[in-house]
Each structure stands twice: as structure tokens, then as C-alpha cells.
Design a protein around this motif. Sequence first.
Motif, PDB file in Angstrom:
ATOM      1  N   TRP A  81       1.056   5.427   1.437  1.00  0.00           N
ATOM      2  CA  TRP A  81       0.954   5.998   2.774  1.00  0.00           C
ATOM      3  C   TRP A  81      -0.479   6.420   3.086  1.00  0.00           C
ATOM      4  CZ3 TRP A  81       4.630   5.545   6.279  1.00  0.00           C
ATOM      5  CH2 TRP A  81       5.941   5.307   5.866  1.00  0.00           C
ATOM      6  N   GLY A  82      -0.873   6.129   4.312  1.00  0.00           N
ATOM      7  CA  GLY A  82      -2.172   6.555   4.798  1.00  0.00           C
ATOM      8  C   GLY A  82      -1.994   7.359   6.078  1.00  0.00           C
ATOM      9  N   THR A  83      -3.076   7.774   6.677  1.00  0.00           N
ATOM     10  CA  THR A  83      -3.012   8.540   7.926  1.00  0.00           C
ATOM     11  C   THR A  83      -3.800   7.814   9.016  1.00  0.00           C
ATOM     12  OG1 THR A  83      -4.942   9.869   7.292  1.00  0.00           O
ATOM     13  CG2 THR A  83      -2.764  10.753   6.751  1.00  0.00           C
ATOM     14  N   LYS A  84      -3.346   8.007  10.229  1.00  0.00           N
ATOM     15  CA  LYS A  84      -4.047   7.448  11.385  1.00  0.00           C
ATOM     16  C   LYS A  84      -4.479   8.594  12.279  1.00  0.00           C
ATOM     17  CE  LYS A  84      -3.775   3.968  15.015  1.00  0.00           C
ATOM     18  NZ  LYS A  84      -2.959   2.883  15.630  1.00  0.00           N
ATOM     19  N   ARG A  85      -5.736   8.598  12.681  1.00  0.00           N
ATOM     20  CA  ARG A  85      -6.286   9.677  13.489  1.00  0.00           C
ATOM     21  C   ARG A  85      -6.728   9.138  14.848  1.00  0.00           C
ATOM     22  NH1 ARG A  85      -7.736  14.080  10.110  1.00  0.00           N
ATOM     23  NH2 ARG A  85      -7.511  13.567   7.886  1.00  0.00           N
TER      24      ARG A  85
ATOM     25  N   THR B  29       1.280  -3.770   9.430  1.00  0.00           N
ATOM     26  CA  THR B  29       1.082  -2.329   9.290  1.00  0.00           C
ATOM     27  C   THR B  29       2.070  -1.593  10.175  1.00  0.00           C
ATOM     28  OG1 THR B  29      -1.287  -2.587   8.857  1.00  0.00           O
ATOM     29  CG2 THR B  29      -0.536  -0.413   9.550  1.00  0.00           C
TER      30      THR B  29
ATOM     31  N   ILE C  75      -4.753  13.875  13.253  1.00  0.00           N
ATOM     32  CA  ILE C  75      -3.775  12.957  12.670  1.00  0.00           C
ATOM     33  C   ILE C  75      -2.638  12.733  13.668  1.00  0.00           C
ATOM     34  CG2 ILE C  75      -2.105  12.628  10.819  1.00  0.00           C
ATOM     35  CD1 ILE C  75      -3.923  14.262   8.999  1.00  0.00           C
TER      36      ILE C  75
ATOM     37  N   SER D  42       0.845  -1.206   0.000  1.00  0.00           N
ATOM     38  CA  SER D  42       0.000   0.000   0.000  1.00  0.00           C
ATOM     39  C   SER D  42       0.875   1.249   0.000  1.00  0.00           C
ATOM     40  CB  SER D  42      -0.926   0.027   1.215  1.00  0.00           C
ATOM     41  OG  SER D  42      -0.216   0.409   2.384  1.00  0.00           O
TER      42      SER D  42
ATOM     43  N   ARG E 118       1.529   8.502  10.168  1.00  0.00           N
ATOM     44  CA  ARG E 118       1.335   7.955   8.827  1.00  0.00           C
ATOM     45  C   ARG E 118       1.516   6.432   8.885  1.00  0.00           C
ATOM     46  NH1 ARG E 118       5.124  10.090   4.604  1.00  0.00           N
ATOM     47  NH2 ARG E 118       6.685   9.734   6.221  1.00  0.00           N
ATOM     48  N   THR E 119       0.700   5.721   8.106  1.00  0.00           N
ATOM     49  CA  THR E 119       0.761   4.260   8.129  1.00  0.00           C
ATOM     50  C   THR E 119       0.982   3.711   6.728  1.00  0.00           C
ATOM     51  OG1 THR E 119      -1.651   4.041   7.859  1.00  0.00           O
ATOM     52  CG2 THR E 119      -0.788   4.115  10.125  1.00  0.00           C
ATOM     53  N   ARG E 120       1.540   2.476   6.707  1.00  0.00           N
ATOM     54  CA  ARG E 120       1.756   1.790   5.439  1.00  0.00           C
ATOM     55  C   ARG E 120       1.731   0.281   5.691  1.00  0.00           C
ATOM     56  NH1 ARG E 120       6.576   3.139   1.009  1.00  0.00           N
ATOM     57  NH2 ARG E 120       5.251   2.752  -0.841  1.00  0.00           N
ATOM     58  N   ASP E 121       1.277  -0.484   4.685  1.00  0.00           N
ATOM     59  CA  ASP E 121       1.109  -1.935   4.833  1.00  0.00           C
ATOM     60  C   ASP E 121       2.123  -2.695   3.987  1.00  0.00           C
ATOM     61  OD1 ASP E 121      -1.148  -1.444   6.426  1.00  0.00           O
ATOM     62  OD2 ASP E 121      -2.449  -1.382   4.651  1.00  0.00           O
TER      63      ASP E 121
END
Length: 328
Positions: free
Chosen positions: A267-271, A302, A277, A265, A280-283
Motif C-alpha cells: 500500500w502507498g499513499t496518494k496526495r 493501480t 493524503i 506492490s 491509499r493506492t496499490r498496484d
Amino acid sequence: MAKRMMLSATALSAAMMMGGVSVPVSAAPSAQSLVAMQSFPRLPKVPKVPKVKLPGTSGDSSAEQSSPRPSQSSRELEYEYRKELGMLAYPINTNWSSKADNVRIEKAVAEYLERVERVASGRFDSLSAAQRKGPDDGLRAEYDTLAKTADRSIAWAEQKIGKIGVADSAYNDMLVLDAALHGAVTLYPDVAEYQVAKQKSAAVLGKFGSRAGANEAKEELALAEARKVRMPASIDRSSASVRQFRQAWATGGIPGTIKKIHVTSGWGTKRNSLGVIIGRTRDAAIAVQDPATGRCNLYDFTMIIEPGGSPRRSSHSTKRIACENIPS
């Protein structure tokens, strides 16, 4: 009173002399005789009533023969019979948490089989049908339930081995079920349902052969499922990305040697709960081999990088993968 009695005696003597009868003074009645003459007459003697033996008394031998009381030894034997069958009707605890439970359960099964043989030995043959009825009804009810649910119990044991992977617990379940059904067919050989259920449990135990055999069967089934697992394709093969995942993996405390990392994946965000926020997350799919067992597992991993922080593990799940399915 005495004076009156003496006068009466003198008068009586004088009267006798006047009548021409001469009575010696010495023959005159004494005061005591007069008292006796004036007392109440004696009552007639009441005849004795013959003894009658009432029914049920110790003298009625026919009554004793028609309703005999159990002897002390018979009552003790009945108590022992109730105790033995009560123990047979009480299920063995098959809860499993470690190898130590295997020893406990095997011991309980051995004691159960010994109790079955003791009851079947003829020791209690002298008990009447009435003395046996209560304990027999309770034990038959337990055996009826085991026979009716035998298919379900066997299916659950096989599921434990195949999908859950707890072969020791599954084998113990079957060991206990087979021992109980052995008791059923031994003590009540006339019940056909018990015979059918016993044949089924014996077949499953025969298929496993032993607890070690059950674990081998578990391994074969698990490996068959592992051969179906494949790693997903990687969308980022850069060394920087792989290095970040290795760094995050090291923070998770998960044993094993990394064989392959496929980034899956962007980059995503974690809130947090307020919507702020926090990182930042990644799988990635990470294939790892356990050096102790040689088995390989595939992790859905993750990582998270918080502001000003370093990569660390956020969450993961895992399943087994055949080691030959890991790309080189």
C-alpha cells in the motif's frame, strides 16, 4: 465690288478699240472670268506614293512563317496539359481515421493511374518543348523528391505495421507511393532513380499482397512481440486483495475477462497538490482476454481507496501478451 469689275471690263474694251483691235462686246470677259483670272494658280498634282508592306503585317507571308502564333486548339491543349500535370504533381491525401478512408484513397489512386495513362497516350505530342517545359519541371520536382525519400517512406510504413499497429494506414501510404512512382517511370522512363525507387515500392506491396495481407503481417509481428511478455510475480495471493482489485477493475469500464491478477506492490499513499493524503493506492498486473477478438492484454493497474470509499481504478497502462503466457 461688282461695279468695279464692270468698269474694268469697259475700260479694257475701250483700250482695245483705241489700239486698233476690234473686239466684240460679247467677247469681253465676264465678271466671273475676271474673278477666275485673279484667283491663285493651281498647284501641281502630287504623285501617289507607292504602298510599302511593313514586316509582320498580314501581307508578309515570310514573317508569319518565321514566328507563328499558336492556334486556339493548341492553346487549349497546352492548358489541358498544364492541368493534367498539375494534378499529377499534387499528392494524394493519405490521412487515415477509419475504414472509409480506404475507399477514398483507393478511388484517388485509380484516378491518378488513369491520368498517367491519358498523359502518356500521345494526346499531347503536338505541343512544343517550350509549351511542355513549365508543367514538366513541376512534375519532375515532385517525382525527384519521392524517389529520394522512398527508403524513408518504406521504413515508416513498415514501422506503422510493426510498432504502431495501423496496417490500413501503412498500406495506403505504400499504395499511393507506388502509384506516383508508376507515373514517374511511365512519363520519364529515362530517369534511373525513378526506376530504382519503383522497384522498391513494388517489392513492399508484393510482400503485403493486399490490405488484408498487411493486417495479417501486423498481427504476426504483434503476436511475436506478445510472446516475449511475461506476467510479473505476485507478492500477495490472498483472496481479499484479489477481490479488491476485481472491484476496482469493474469501475474502469475496460472490456475483457480477467484471466489472472498478480498483486505487485504494497500500500502507498496518494496526495493532492497541497500534500494532503487523499487515499491509499496499490498496484497489480492484470491479464485480460478480449472475448470479441480472443487477444490477451496485460494491464499495469493501480487502484485507490479514498477515506470512506470503495476500491476504484486510479490509472493503468497496457500491452499485449500471448494468451499462453498467462499462468493458469
